[in-house]
Scaffold this motif. Sequence first.
Motif, PDB file in Angstrom:
ATOM      1  N   MET A 161       0.850  -1.173   0.000  1.00 28.42           N
ATOM      2  CA  MET A 161       0.000   0.000   0.000  1.00 28.42           C
ATOM      3  C   MET A 161       0.899   1.239   0.000  1.00 28.42           C
ATOM      4  O   MET A 161       1.803   1.345   0.823  1.00 28.42           O
ATOM      5  N   PRO A 162       0.642   2.198  -0.880  1.00 28.10           N
ATOM      6  CA  PRO A 162       1.482   3.398  -0.916  1.00 28.10           C
ATOM      7  C   PRO A 162       1.265   4.271   0.310  1.00 28.10           C
ATOM      8  O   PRO A 162       0.166   4.339   0.858  1.00 28.10           O
ATOM      9  N   LEU A 163       2.330   4.922   0.716  1.00 28.42           N
ATOM     10  CA  LEU A 163       2.277   5.824   1.855  1.00 28.42           C
ATOM     11  C   LEU A 163       1.463   7.053   1.476  1.00 28.42           C
ATOM     12  O   LEU A 163       1.680   7.653   0.438  1.00 28.42           O
ATOM     13  N   SER A 164       0.498   7.450   2.315  1.00 30.25           N
ATOM     14  CA  SER A 164      -0.370   8.577   1.975  1.00 30.25           C
ATOM     15  C   SER A 164      -0.084   9.824   2.804  1.00 30.25           C
ATOM     16  O   SER A 164      -0.470  10.913   2.416  1.00 30.25           O
ATOM     17  N   HIS A 165       0.575   9.654   3.942  1.00 34.84           N
ATOM     18  CA  HIS A 165       0.871  10.816   4.777  1.00 34.84           C
ATOM     19  C   HIS A 165       2.043  10.506   5.705  1.00 34.84           C
ATOM     20  O   HIS A 165       2.400   9.350   5.908  1.00 34.84           O
ATOM     21  N   LEU A 166       2.592  11.554   6.255  1.00 34.23           N
ATOM     22  CA  LEU A 166       3.713  11.478   7.179  1.00 34.23           C
ATOM     23  C   LEU A 166       3.274  12.128   8.489  1.00 34.23           C
ATOM     24  O   LEU A 166       2.655  13.186   8.474  1.00 34.23           O
ATOM     25  N   LEU A 167       3.574  11.475   9.616  1.00 32.80           N
ATOM     26  CA  LEU A 167       3.311  12.071  10.921  1.00 32.80           C
ATOM     27  C   LEU A 167       4.639  12.509  11.527  1.00 32.80           C
ATOM     28  O   LEU A 167       5.620  11.765  11.485  1.00 32.80           O
ATOM     29  N   VAL A 168       4.659  13.707  12.081  1.00 29.67           N
ATOM     30  CA  VAL A 168       5.872  14.284  12.661  1.00 29.67           C
ATOM     31  C   VAL A 168       5.576  14.723  14.092  1.00 29.67           C
ATOM     32  O   VAL A 168       4.618  15.469  14.328  1.00 29.67           O
ATOM     33  N   ALA A 169       6.383  14.255  15.042  1.00 30.08           N
ATOM     34  CA  ALA A 169       6.259  14.685  16.432  1.00 30.08           C
ATOM     35  C   ALA A 169       6.965  16.033  16.585  1.00 30.08           C
ATOM     36  O   ALA A 169       8.161  16.143  16.325  1.00 30.08           O
ATOM     37  N   TRP A 228       2.017  16.491  13.829  1.00 32.24           N
ATOM     38  CA  TRP A 228       1.538  17.049  12.572  1.00 32.24           C
ATOM     39  C   TRP A 228       1.322  15.938  11.561  1.00 32.24           C
ATOM     40  O   TRP A 228       2.067  14.959  11.513  1.00 32.24           O
ATOM     41  N   ARG A 229       0.321  16.117  10.714  1.00 30.49           N
ATOM     42  CA  ARG A 229       0.022  15.201   9.612  1.00 30.49           C
ATOM     43  C   ARG A 229       0.289  15.939   8.310  1.00 30.49           C
ATOM     44  O   ARG A 229      -0.272  17.007   8.065  1.00 30.49           O
ATOM     45  N   LEU A 230       1.177  15.372   7.500  1.00 27.39           N
ATOM     46  CA  LEU A 230       1.529  15.974   6.217  1.00 27.39           C
ATOM     47  C   LEU A 230       1.148  15.009   5.090  1.00 27.39           C
ATOM     48  O   LEU A 230       1.736  13.926   4.980  1.00 27.39           O
ATOM     49  N   PRO A 231       0.169  15.366   4.251  1.00 20.37           N
ATOM     50  CA  PRO A 231      -0.193  14.510   3.118  1.00 20.37           C
ATOM     51  C   PRO A 231       0.979  14.415   2.135  1.00 20.37           C
ATOM     52  O   PRO A 231       1.640  15.410   1.846  1.00 20.37           O
ATOM     53  N   LEU A 232       1.247  13.209   1.653  1.00 14.43           N
ATOM     54  CA  LEU A 232       2.321  12.989   0.679  1.00 14.43           C
ATOM     55  C   LEU A 232       1.714  12.902  -0.718  1.00 14.43           C
ATOM     56  O   LEU A 232       0.721  12.219  -0.943  1.00 14.43           O
ATOM     57  N   HIS A 233       2.349  13.589  -1.656  1.00 12.68           N
ATOM     58  CA  HIS A 233       1.895  13.596  -3.044  1.00 12.68           C
ATOM     59  C   HIS A 233       2.987  13.017  -3.929  1.00 12.68           C
ATOM     60  O   HIS A 233       4.093  12.735  -3.466  1.00 12.68           O
ATOM     61  N   GLY A 234       2.700  12.862  -5.205  1.00 16.88           N
ATOM     62  CA  GLY A 234       3.664  12.334  -6.160  1.00 16.88           C
ATOM     63  C   GLY A 234       4.988  13.072  -6.108  1.00 16.88           C
ATOM     64  O   GLY A 234       5.033  14.276  -5.919  1.00 16.88           O
TER      65      GLY A 234
END
Length: 120
Positions: A1-9, A17-23
């Motif tokens: 499954m492709p990664l859809s977002h990154l969580l950063v403490a 924080w939640r950062l959506p990942l794009h192409g």
Amino acid sequence: MPLSHLLVAVTRANQIWRLPLHGGGAVTKAGIFCHLHGGPGGPDGLAWDPEGNLLVAHTGIGTIWQLSPWAEPTLGITSCAGASTTNLCLGGSDGRELFITESETGCILRARLEASVAAR
């Protein structure tokens, strides 16, 4: 499954924080996934449990939080050593052995996570 977002403490802000990942690895529209309640530290190490809940090492208060995919707290584990729970990982044959670094005392703590019931 492709990664859809990154969580950063973001420790000093007491936020994750939640950062959506794009192409191509581009990120846009960073938002707050969770805002913790404060204390002398904040969120540090992060890990996913087998059910897709987020585990958060909250340094400064010595607690590991389990948050649902909707950032609802479902479990709190308090350190039996010091208050500087800084990192964590899961291991064992079923991925439910939780190992926690506690940097105030230099201990590695261990707890067993039981299967959680979905909140929704």
